[in-house]
Design an enzyme around this catalytic site. Structure first.
Site, mmCIF file in Angstrom:
data_model
loop_
_atom_site.group_PDB
_atom_site.id
_atom_site.type_symbol
_atom_site.label_atom_id
_atom_site.label_comp_id
_atom_site.label_asym_id
_atom_site.label_seq_id
_atom_site.Cartn_x
_atom_site.Cartn_y
_atom_site.Cartn_z
ATOM 1 N N THR A 101 -53.149 -32.436 -19.242
ATOM 2 C CA THR A 101 -53.324 -33.756 -20.162
ATOM 3 C C THR A 101 -54.312 -34.379 -19.581
ATOM 4 O OG1 THR A 101 -51.858 -34.983 -19.361
ATOM 5 C CG2 THR A 101 -50.874 -33.533 -20.939
ATOM 6 N N THR B 61 -37.281 -42.425 -12.764
ATOM 7 C CA THR B 61 -37.962 -43.860 -12.338
ATOM 8 C C THR B 61 -36.875 -44.919 -12.248
ATOM 9 O OG1 THR B 61 -39.431 -45.477 -13.554
ATOM 10 C CG2 THR B 61 -38.563 -43.717 -14.966
ATOM 11 N N ASP B 62 -37.271 -45.955 -11.608
ATOM 12 C CA ASP B 62 -36.104 -47.046 -11.851
ATOM 13 C C ASP B 62 -36.192 -47.885 -13.088
ATOM 14 O OD1 ASP B 62 -38.620 -48.248 -11.559
ATOM 15 O OD2 ASP B 62 -38.369 -49.424 -9.673
ATOM 16 N N GLU B 63 -37.385 -47.583 -13.852
ATOM 17 C CA GLU B 63 -37.445 -48.187 -15.255
ATOM 18 C C GLU B 63 -36.281 -48.112 -16.235
ATOM 19 O OE1 GLU B 63 -41.631 -48.605 -16.552
ATOM 20 O OE2 GLU B 63 -42.231 -48.211 -14.672
ATOM 21 N N TYR C 151 -41.296 -45.496 -22.749
ATOM 22 C CA TYR C 151 -41.426 -44.577 -21.695
ATOM 23 C C TYR C 151 -40.101 -44.620 -21.090
ATOM 24 C CZ TYR C 151 -42.059 -43.568 -16.818
ATOM 25 O OH TYR C 151 -42.205 -42.914 -15.346
ATOM 26 N N LYS D 153 -37.308 -41.547 -20.441
ATOM 27 C CA LYS D 153 -36.884 -41.087 -19.052
ATOM 28 C C LYS D 153 -35.376 -41.246 -18.978
ATOM 29 C CE LYS D 153 -39.138 -39.749 -15.886
ATOM 30 N NZ LYS D 153 -39.841 -38.399 -15.449
ATOM 31 N N ASN E 181 -45.126 -46.277 -7.483
ATOM 32 C CA ASN E 181 -45.616 -45.407 -6.531
ATOM 33 C C ASN E 181 -47.237 -45.797 -6.422
ATOM 34 O OD1 ASN E 181 -44.557 -42.226 -5.929
ATOM 35 N ND2 ASN E 181 -43.452 -43.761 -6.639
#
Ligand code: NAD
Ligand code: TYD
Length: 351
Positions: free
Chosen positions: A36, A133-135, A159, A163, A189
């Site tokens: 992508t 992810t921590d999100e 997002y 996840k 990151n």
């Protein structure tokens, strides 16, 4: 180890492939990536020279392709990175995030399940690492304890929601089908090869181009920054020694407000590539905030240290300097990825 890396042409995936190939114990690394806007074959230039490496252009939505690769390449580990990864894009167009991150993860899980049904002898040693992810945990107040493996899920962006959904699928495939899954929930990151839509490379790129440095809202949002090489070593550790069915929180113990991060980058550029006059800080511009903007992320990575012996090697000041120098020395890479569609994104997002 024979490993399939999904999304291996992206930022973290490509760094992880390089990390794997630096280890003699790795027998085979196969990347499947749809290329992508975020995927770039140039990120794998070094890997292509290694006979243990194979690149396959294809989508994780193609379950048959993934299943065929697992069988043909006698894969023992899947490291699943492929995703749509940018929060701002998820706000403008959430559908692709559900398709790739949720349905795509479902397809990779189903490919692994079908493969192991055909090869039951492989089931015990097989590992499926889901890179998350921590999100998924939402947002923290200034004095809240850091996120850990026990923090309830509370995603705020499309997002993060996509996840979170994919994490739940992975968990269910472990509980229901006995797939040997591992989940990592990592903080932000930064480092070489990051696409310049994310804060740190965007700021470096804009600064050098003489453009404004956009700070959303008051710039006091906090992220816990982890150098990408340290994330890769954490993932390799989790694959090698993680307990199937477990999740691991990964972080850099480096909480910084966005405005401080941007100021640090400006200071480093002032030192290494000074402007003719004034400081890069003069280019800072406060812009409208991101909707649903999470205020603070921070990770308690003590389980990973206690149980598997992992700790980050770099602190933020050494990591950010290495990153700024990488972008200064790789202008051609930046030029290649910031042509065409990138310009359309910037025009739309920062209009
Ligand atoms: P990235 O956007 O740089 O790369 C994603 C890669 O996935 C690209 O190469 C893209 O071509 C590929 N891809 C997208 N859709 C695909 C599909 N349908 N089939 C095959 N490949 C496809 O992302 P990144 O920053 O390297 O993140 C990698 C993973 O790590 C993601 O799952 C992300 O959620 C997770 N993560 C990222 C961070 C971060 O700070 N960047 C932190 C924690 C976790
Ligand atoms: P980003 O790199 O997009 O990562 P994430 O949203 O996944 O944490 O953004 C990091 C932080 O920087 C986040 O608080 C949003 C902020 N930000 C800006 O202030 N300006 C920008 O132009 C971008 C892209 C991000």
């Amino acid at each position: 180890m024979r490993i399939l890396v999904t999304g291996g042409a992206g930022f973290i995936g490509a760094n992880f492939v390089t990390h794997l190939l630096s280890t003699a114990a790795i027998e085979r690394v196969v990347v499947v990536d749809a290329l992508t806007y975020a995927g770039n074959l140039e990120n794998l230039a070094g890997a292509h020279r290694d006979p243990r490496f194979r690149f396959v252009k294809g989508s994780i939505l193609d379950r048959g392709l993934v299943e065929d690769l697992l069988a043909a390449e006698d894969i023992g580990v899947v490291a699943h990175f492929a995703a749509e990864s940018h929060v701002d894009r998820s706000i403008r167009g959430p559908e692709a995030f559900i398709e790739t991150n949720v349905t795509g993860t479902l397809r990779v899980l189903e490919a692994a399940r079908a493969h192991l049904n055909a090869r039951p002898d492989k089931k015990d040693s097989f590992r499926f690492l889901h890179v998350s992810t921590d999100e998924v945990f939402g947002t923290l107040g200034p004095t809240d304890p850091k996120f850990s493996e026990d923090t309830p899920y509370s995603p705020n962006s499309p997002y993060a929601a996509s996840k979170a959904a994919s994490d739940h699928l992975v968990r269910a495939w472990h509980e229901t089908y006995g797939l040997n899954t591992l989940i990592s929930n990592c903080s932000n990151n930064y480092g070489p090869l990051q696409f310049p839509e994310k804060l740190i490379p965007l700021i470096i790129h804009n600064a050098l181009a003489g453009k404004s440095l956009p700070i959303y809202g008051d710039g006091q949002q906090i992220r816990d920054w982890l150098y990408v090489g340290d994330h890769c070593s954490a993932l390799a550790t989790i694959i090698a020694r993680g307990k199937p069915g477990e999740t691991y929180a990964v972080g850099g113990n480096s909480e910084r407000a966005n405005l401080d991060v941007v100021g640090t980058i400006c200071d480093l550029l002032d030192h290494h590539r000074p402007r003719n006059s004034g400081s890069y800080r003069d280019q800072i511009a406060f812009v409208a905030d991101r909707p649903g903007h999470d205020r603070r992320y921070a990770i308690d990575a003590s389980k990973l240290e206690r149980e598997l012996g992992w700790k980050p090697e770099r602190n933020f000041s050494s990591g950010i300097e290495a990153t700024v120098l990488w972008y200064l020395n790789n202008g051609e890479w930046v030029n290649n990825v910031t042509s065409g569609a990138y310009r359309d994104w910037v025009a739309e997002q920062y209009a």
